[in-house]
Scaffold this motif. Structure first.
Motif, mmCIF file in Angstrom:
data_model
loop_
_atom_site.group_PDB
_atom_site.id
_atom_site.type_symbol
_atom_site.label_atom_id
_atom_site.label_comp_id
_atom_site.label_asym_id
_atom_site.label_seq_id
_atom_site.Cartn_x
_atom_site.Cartn_y
_atom_site.Cartn_z
ATOM 1 N N PRO A 376 0.823 -1.220 0.000
ATOM 2 C CA PRO A 376 0.000 0.000 0.000
ATOM 3 C C PRO A 376 0.852 1.262 0.000
ATOM 4 C CG PRO A 376 0.041 -0.979 2.181
ATOM 5 C CD PRO A 376 0.742 -1.950 1.278
ATOM 6 N N ARG A 377 0.199 2.390 -0.259
ATOM 7 C CA ARG A 377 0.911 3.676 -0.316
ATOM 8 C C ARG A 377 1.511 4.048 1.028
ATOM 9 N NH1 ARG A 377 0.272 6.928 -4.616
ATOM 10 N NH2 ARG A 377 0.706 8.754 -3.326
ATOM 11 N N ALA A 378 0.959 3.518 2.110
ATOM 12 C CA ALA A 378 1.537 3.820 3.425
ATOM 13 C C ALA A 378 2.974 3.342 3.532
ATOM 14 C CB ALA A 378 0.686 3.178 4.518
ATOM 15 N N ALA A 379 3.378 2.356 2.713
ATOM 16 C CA ALA A 379 4.739 1.820 2.778
ATOM 17 C C ALA A 379 5.771 2.818 2.293
ATOM 18 C CB ALA A 379 4.827 0.539 1.958
ATOM 19 N N ARG A 380 5.342 3.866 1.547
ATOM 20 C CA ARG A 380 6.323 4.820 1.036
ATOM 21 C C ARG A 380 6.987 5.607 2.156
ATOM 22 N NH1 ARG A 380 1.394 7.332 0.376
ATOM 23 N NH2 ARG A 380 1.298 9.564 0.916
ATOM 24 N N LEU A 381 6.362 5.680 3.337
ATOM 25 C CA LEU A 381 6.998 6.365 4.462
ATOM 26 C C LEU A 381 8.197 5.586 4.988
ATOM 27 C CD1 LEU A 381 3.789 7.486 6.386
ATOM 28 C CD2 LEU A 381 5.223 8.847 4.841
ATOM 29 N N LEU A 382 8.175 4.250 4.854
ATOM 30 C CA LEU A 382 9.294 3.420 5.289
ATOM 31 C C LEU A 382 10.238 3.068 4.152
ATOM 32 C CD1 LEU A 382 7.341 0.926 7.602
ATOM 33 C CD2 LEU A 382 8.572 3.005 8.259
ATOM 34 N N ASP A 383 9.748 3.089 2.937
ATOM 35 C CA ASP A 383 10.552 2.707 1.775
ATOM 36 C C ASP A 383 10.212 3.633 0.615
ATOM 37 O OD1 ASP A 383 12.144 1.441 -0.024
ATOM 38 O OD2 ASP A 383 10.989 -0.410 -0.125
ATOM 39 N N PRO A 384 10.667 4.878 0.646
ATOM 40 C CA PRO A 384 10.232 5.848 -0.366
ATOM 41 C C PRO A 384 10.744 5.560 -1.771
ATOM 42 C CG PRO A 384 11.953 6.788 1.023
ATOM 43 C CD PRO A 384 11.590 5.477 1.632
ATOM 44 N N ILE A 385 11.803 4.763 -1.920
ATOM 45 C CA ILE A 385 12.411 4.558 -3.233
ATOM 46 C C ILE A 385 11.798 3.372 -3.968
ATOM 47 C CG2 ILE A 385 14.566 4.043 -4.440
ATOM 48 C CD1 ILE A 385 16.061 5.542 -2.294
ATOM 49 N N SER A 386 11.683 2.230 -3.302
ATOM 50 C CA SER A 386 11.339 1.003 -4.025
ATOM 51 C C SER A 386 9.984 0.422 -3.639
ATOM 52 C CB SER A 386 12.423 -0.056 -3.786
ATOM 53 O OG SER A 386 12.565 -0.341 -2.413
ATOM 54 N N TRP A 387 9.134 1.181 -2.939
ATOM 55 C CA TRP A 387 7.875 0.587 -2.485
ATOM 56 C C TRP A 387 6.969 0.186 -3.644
ATOM 57 C CZ3 TRP A 387 2.941 2.678 -3.258
ATOM 58 C CH2 TRP A 387 2.904 3.968 -3.782
ATOM 59 N N ARG A 388 7.072 0.880 -4.782
ATOM 60 C CA ARG A 388 6.219 0.539 -5.927
ATOM 61 C C ARG A 388 6.593 -0.809 -6.551
ATOM 62 N NH1 ARG A 388 3.102 4.720 -7.955
ATOM 63 N NH2 ARG A 388 3.555 6.796 -7.118
ATOM 64 N N ARG A 389 7.824 -1.251 -6.347
ATOM 65 C CA ARG A 389 8.284 -2.493 -6.974
ATOM 66 C C ARG A 389 8.158 -3.699 -6.046
ATOM 67 N NH1 ARG A 389 10.562 -3.396 -11.476
ATOM 68 N NH2 ARG A 389 11.636 -5.184 -10.553
ATOM 69 N N ARG A 390 7.655 -3.518 -4.851
ATOM 70 C CA ARG A 390 7.523 -4.645 -3.932
ATOM 71 C C ARG A 390 6.185 -5.344 -4.141
ATOM 72 N NH1 ARG A 390 11.643 -4.780 -0.398
ATOM 73 N NH2 ARG A 390 12.657 -2.814 0.190
ATOM 74 N N GLY A 391 6.186 -6.647 -3.934
ATOM 75 C CA GLY A 391 4.951 -7.405 -4.036
ATOM 76 C C GLY A 391 5.213 -8.872 -4.270
ATOM 77 N N TYR A 392 4.143 -9.634 -4.436
ATOM 78 C CA TYR A 392 4.271 -11.071 -4.677
ATOM 79 C C TYR A 392 3.143 -11.538 -5.585
ATOM 80 C CZ TYR A 392 0.414 -11.950 -1.403
ATOM 81 O OH TYR A 392 -0.811 -11.969 -0.788
ATOM 82 N N ALA A 393 3.418 -12.631 -6.289
ATOM 83 C CA ALA A 393 2.426 -13.286 -7.133
ATOM 84 C C ALA A 393 2.421 -14.760 -6.799
ATOM 85 C CB ALA A 393 2.741 -13.068 -8.616
ATOM 86 N N VAL A 394 1.251 -15.343 -6.730
ATOM 87 C CA VAL A 394 1.100 -16.757 -6.411
ATOM 88 C C VAL A 394 0.699 -17.500 -7.676
ATOM 89 C CG1 VAL A 394 -0.090 -18.465 -4.989
ATOM 90 C CG2 VAL A 394 0.409 -16.197 -4.056
ATOM 91 N N THR A 395 1.488 -18.515 -8.048
ATOM 92 C CA THR A 395 1.151 -19.378 -9.174
ATOM 93 C C THR A 395 0.805 -20.769 -8.646
ATOM 94 O OG1 THR A 395 3.370 -20.270 -9.599
ATOM 95 C CG2 THR A 395 2.870 -18.083 -10.485
ATOM 96 N N ASP A 396 0.457 -21.662 -9.549
ATOM 97 C CA ASP A 396 0.101 -23.012 -9.128
ATOM 98 C C ASP A 396 1.279 -23.760 -8.519
ATOM 99 O OD1 ASP A 396 -2.471 -22.618 -10.000
ATOM 100 O OD2 ASP A 396 -2.112 -23.498 -11.986
ATOM 101 N N VAL A 397 2.504 -23.401 -8.896
ATOM 102 C CA VAL A 397 3.670 -24.173 -8.449
ATOM 103 C C VAL A 397 4.633 -23.380 -7.576
ATOM 104 C CG1 VAL A 397 3.616 -25.769 -10.391
ATOM 105 C CG2 VAL A 397 4.867 -23.623 -10.602
ATOM 106 N N ALA A 398 4.574 -22.049 -7.591
ATOM 107 C CA ALA A 398 5.607 -21.272 -6.901
ATOM 108 C C ALA A 398 5.064 -19.932 -6.432
ATOM 109 C CB ALA A 398 6.819 -21.062 -7.813
ATOM 110 N N LEU A 399 5.859 -19.318 -5.579
ATOM 111 C CA LEU A 399 5.623 -17.954 -5.123
ATOM 112 C C LEU A 399 6.701 -17.069 -5.738
ATOM 113 C CD1 LEU A 399 3.631 -16.538 -3.165
ATOM 114 C CD2 LEU A 399 5.386 -16.746 -1.407
#
Length: 514
Positions: A376-399
């Motif tokens: 969320p946008r609240a993360a920019r206060l702790l990580d102003p540079i790379s917060w937009r590139r953080r995240g995860y995707a779940v597939t049938d076989v891997a994370l």
């Protein structure tokens, strides 16, 4: 040499071309081993002494460091050299190895004798290394990596190149025969035939040209530091500001040494793939051959430093079960600097468990790609540079995880190979409604973690992974933990090895074992 019809190990040792002891089948190493271990050091010491004291020894200067006892000093130096060579020779006489019925064995030591064994069914990889001096005389060392990390490994040094290839092939054959029945080998060091007798194919997947190695080495933070540090060091020497030399001097030498090590390690880098293993060969002054069993890869990280972005270069590092991280960080990369196409080819060789489309999205997408849960946008206060590139995707076989703005990263962990996972909050995260989720893999250079997720997304990830991990391990044939079951309050809970996870909506502290 082939295994028995029932897949058992033949009791007789392989014909390695080394005359074994007729009593017990133990073989000695090459006779030049003492020279490479002790004699070279003695010659180096003698050369240093001669270079430093040549003018005094030959009388070109009036001062005599021996106070007239030149012959005594020469005798002491000669005695030290003889003792060093003799000790190396005795060590060589005491060191032997053999390929026994159930394990490879190594005996060495004079005062403190050691007898080390690695069972064939515990062998993870068998690699060949060729240091510079050993290459000059046609010798190699065989490194046997076993489950348990560096303390469990043994090194057979030194053998002729032909014998080293035969030993490696024999060890791999015996290891495979325990896992999959009768197996043959090739004594030229290539992959052995499979159970049907056909040669296992091994193809060149990627090769790094020398020009790319030079440019990639130059585009590192160490080079930027040297461009500033070396002129500063010269100015300090010229101006007489000797006070900064004890600080700046070691830093410059260390950075230059790191660059040289990186350059020599990345040269001649080749990646070869087969259905079972990936083989990496590299090195300039020291040739190294490393075998990575595909079935034991637990996590993969694809990263791109900032300075390489304009060229589209990436690096692949992996966690391998039973093999800890390399002591030298420059040797732990599956490919240290590869193109996007080379990275995809390597992942494709590793099999379908690594979610190529999602990895490609995580590597290249500027914003959060479809199907990826971002922060969320609240993360920019702790990580102003790379917060937009953080995240995860779940597939049938891997994370698939993604993070990093300066150094971009995509991390892939199959559900069946996540050993445990947990979520935590710091005090600032708690106030912002955020939490981080860590996925615990085997020891290695890859650390899968997603920082600063919304609490609801962190809870969803932990609960989802609890169910997916159990079912994936069951399908994979691995031991599984007790299934997650709803508790009285609707939370999911599980138990394994005395640890529990309770992840109800609204909780701000979570821990779980898959």
């Amino acid at each position: 040499m082939t295994g028995q019809a029932d897949g058992s190990i033949p009791p007789e040792p392989a014909d390695l071309g080394i005359p074994p002891d007729p009593a017990d089948g133990w073989s000695r190493f090459h006779p030049l081993t003492p020279l490479l271990r002790g004699g070279v050091m003695a010659v180096a010491v003698l050369g240093y002494v001669l270079s430093q004291q040549a003018d005094r020894i030959w009388g070109t200067r009036p001062d005599d460091p021996t106070d007239g006892h030149l012959r005594i000093a020469a005798a002491i130096v000669a005695t030290v050299i003889v003792v060093a060579v003799l000790a190396a020779w005795l060590s060589w006489r005491a060191a032997r190895f053999r390929l026994g019925p159930h394990s490879v064995e190594l005996r060495h030591g004079i005062v403190f004798r050691q007898h080390r064994q690695v069972r064939y069914d515990r062998i993870q990889a068998v690699d060949i290394t060729r240091p510079l001096l050993a290459r000059l005389v046609g010798l190699s060392a065989v490194k046997v990596e076993a489950a348990g990390g560096h303390d469990s490994n043994i090194v057979l040094s030194f053998l002729t190149d032909r014998v080293a290839q035969q030993v490696r092939g024999e060890l791999l054959a015996r290891s495979r025969s325990l896992a999959s029945g009768p197996v043959g080998i090739r004594t030229d060091g290539g992959p052995g035939p499979d159970q049907a007798g056909a040669t296992v194919p091994e193809a060149l997947v990627a090769a790094i040209p020398s020009g790319r190695v030079w440019l990639a080495t130059a585009l590192t933070p160490s080079t930027a530091f040297l461009l500033v540090g070396i002129p500063a060091l010269i100015v300090a020497l010229v101006s007489g500001a000797f006070g900064i030399l004890p600080v700046l001097g070691p830093m410059v030498v260390g950075a230059a040494g790191a660059q040289m090590k990186r350059l020599t390690s990345w040269m001649n880098f080749e990646v070869h793939g087969s259905p079972d293993v990936i083989r990496v060969r590299h090195g300039l002054t020291e040739l190294r051959a490393r075998t990575v069993p595909i079935g034991r890869i637990q996590a993969v990280e694809v990263s791109q430093p900032l300075f390489w972005r304009a060229f589209g270069w990436w690096r692949i590092r992996v966690n391998v079960a039973g093999v800890g991280p390399e002591k030298d960080a420059e040797h732990d990369a599956l490919i240290p600097v590869g193109t996007f196409e080379e990275v995809m080819r390597i992942l494709r060789v590793m099999g379908p468990a690594w979610s190529l489309p999602e990895v490609a999205q995580a590597m290249t997408a500027r914003e959060t790609p479809p199907g990826t849960v971002g922060v969320p946008r609240a993360a920019r206060l702790l990580d102003p540079i790379s917060w937009r590139r953080r995240g995860y995707a779940v597939t049938d076989v891997a994370l698939v995880l993604r993070d990093g703005a300066l150094t971009r990263r995509a991390i892939v962990v199959p559900h069946a190979r996540i050993q445990s996972h947990g979520a935590d909050q710091g005090p600032l995260q708690r106030r912002l409604g955020l939490a981080s989720v860590a996925l615990h893999s085997t020891q290695g250079p890859v650390t899968p973690v997603v920082h600063h997720l919304a609490v609801a997304d962190a809870l969803a990830l932990v609960n989802d992974q609890q169910a997916r991990g159990s079912s994936a391990r069951r399908a994979d044939g691995s031991p599984v933990s007790r299934e997650a079951t709803p508790g009285p309050d609707g939370a999911l809970s599980s138990e394994r090895a005395g640890r529990s996870a309770v992840t109800a909506p609204g909780n701000t502290w979570m821990e779980s074992s898959s």
